[in-house]
Design a protein around this motif. Structure first.
Motif, short mmCIF file in Angstrom:
data_model
loop_
_atom_site.label_atom_id
_atom_site.label_comp_id
_atom_site.label_asym_id
_atom_site.label_seq_id
_atom_site.Cartn_x
_atom_site.Cartn_y
_atom_site.Cartn_z
N CYS A 48 31.86 -11.60 33.42
CA CYS A 48 33.05 -11.87 34.22
C CYS A 48 32.79 -12.82 35.38
O CYS A 48 33.67 -13.03 36.21
N TYR A 100 42.87 -13.34 35.71
CA TYR A 100 42.07 -12.58 34.75
C TYR A 100 42.99 -11.46 34.28
O TYR A 100 43.18 -10.47 34.97
N ARG A 156 39.94 -19.92 36.05
CA ARG A 156 40.54 -19.61 34.76
C ARG A 156 41.95 -20.19 34.67
O ARG A 156 42.53 -20.62 35.66
N LYS A 191 42.14 -7.42 31.20
CA LYS A 191 40.84 -7.42 30.54
C LYS A 191 40.13 -6.09 30.80
O LYS A 191 40.27 -5.49 31.87
N VAL A 238 37.47 -16.34 38.93
CA VAL A 238 38.84 -15.99 38.57
C VAL A 238 39.76 -17.19 38.79
O VAL A 238 40.61 -17.51 37.95
#
Length: 381
Positions: free
Chosen positions: A250, A117, A112, A120, A109
């Motif tokens: 993920c 995140y 990113r 989603k 996470v």
């Protein structure tokens, strides 16, 4: 909001983790009809439980969230830490029924854009079962020391980011890319993660006895273990661990952990001896051939690791504790093939890695802080 600041005590740092649960959809509870769902969120010893929604199944809005701004971890534990969302159906008479789970690795996470995140939809699954039991729509952000919370514009940019963040090109049809078409992730891509655990050797003794080793492989909310050995310095597992994976993916870190088995008689738990990290995206591009991984830790006669951990200090491992032979690959599943359950099987006999001779040279200049009249430095390998 606000920035994440560095903690003062040794190797421990304070991280900020926040989440917002928008809704869950298309739940598959026990039996037919509706249920009374709720969500339990767990992260690094912290827990949060949402309100219970009565008589729901297809669409369950929650719109609940929380920020934990005092999660203390060292850098190594941060790489393997995750936040887990478990959806339950309330049961008044028996234990609440687990519908499914979804988990996100904090390090993934954080890597990113804007460290978030954003809104989603993640599938819910049960352990070792590749079938979806629903979905959860959520936002998760994670800040390491020195980083600030994402702004509104950064959140808007993150909303259009692919499920794999910067790594979505791994799921692109290469033929389309060559022809100049727009690169898009192929929805619903399915894989089998295969990790072969062949052999462990030269395990160090623990309190005068050899360990009882076994290995676990963790990824995408699934954990599978190998066979168990008993009181030995070396053991041949020859186990193949298969874990089903389905997009959206993920997380990226595959955890491989070497344990020694505890005892029911003495009420001692399993003890983690060593762990390693493998990138799923790298395995997806290039298989890992059989390779020895050396394990390092601390000499229990020399270092009180529990006391050091309690104080939050960080020292580098300096004691050889054995080595582990493994290999790995990722298999893409065709549209007409089924995604298999997580399982343990037999691995093919590995091709031994090529051995090389090396010479180690060391220059010893000075020893500081050693108590005694005489001092000798020994180099070992």
């Amino acid at each position: 909001g606000g920035a994440c600041s560095r903690h003062d005590s040794g190797g421990m740092q304070k991280y900020v983790v926040g989440f917002d649960i928008a809704d869950v959809r298309n739940l598959k509870p026990e039996g037919e009809g509706t249920c009374d769902p709720f969500v339990v969120v767990q992260c690094c010893g912290k827990s949060y439980r949402t309100a219970v929604k009565e008589n729901k199944r297809l669409h369950v809005p929650f719109n609940e969230g929380l920020i934990w701004n005092d999660i203390e971890l060292n850098e190594e534990k941060f790489e393997t830490a995750y936040i887990e969302f478990s959806v339950f159906a309330r049961n008044f008479w028996w234990r609440d029924y687990l519908i499914g789970k979804a988990s996100l690795q904090l390090s993934s996470v954080n890597r990113r854009k804007a460290h978030i995140y954003f809104k989603k939809t993640v599938p819910l699954r049960k352990d070792n079962d590749p079938e979806n039991t629903g979905s959860i729509t959520l936002t998760v952000w994670c800040l390491v020391p020195g980083e600030s919370a994402p702004t509104a514009s950064q959140m808007a940019d993150a909303a259009g980011e692919g499920e794999d963040g910067e790594k979505e090109e791994f799921d692109v049809d290469l033929q389309k890319a060559v022809l100049g078409d727009k690169e898009v992730q192929q929805a619903g891509a399915r894989y089998h993660l295969i990790v072969n655990i062949f052999r462990v050797e030269d395990l160090a003794m623990i309190k005068g006895a050899y360990p009882s080793p076994f290995v676990t492989v963790e990824f995408a909310g699934t954990c599978k273990s190998t066979d168990e050995a008993h009181n030995t310095a070396q053991y041949t597992f020859n186990n193949e661990i298969r874990i089903p994976v389905q997009a959206p993916i993920c997380e990226d870190i595959v955890l491989i952990k070497l344990w020694t088995k505890g005892s029911f008689l003495t009420l001692t738990p399993d003890v983690l001896l060593a762990q390693g990290l493998i990138s799923f995206s790298e395995l997806r591009n290039n298989a890992l051939p059989p390779r020895w991984f050396c394990l390092y830790g601390w000499d229990n006669d020399e270092v009180d690791i529990e006391e050091i951990t309690r104080k939050g200090e960080r020292i580098l491992p300096n004691f050889f504790k054995g080595r582990l032979l493994i290999s790995g690959r990722v298999e893409r599943i065709k549209d007409d093939e089924e995604l298999k359950d997580a399982a343990k099987g037999r691995a093919h006999q590995p091709v031994e890695p090529e051995m090389r001779r090396v010479a180690l040279l060391a220059d010893v200049y000075q020893v500081v802080g050693a108590v005694g009249k005489e001092c000798q430095v020994r180099l070992g390998f």
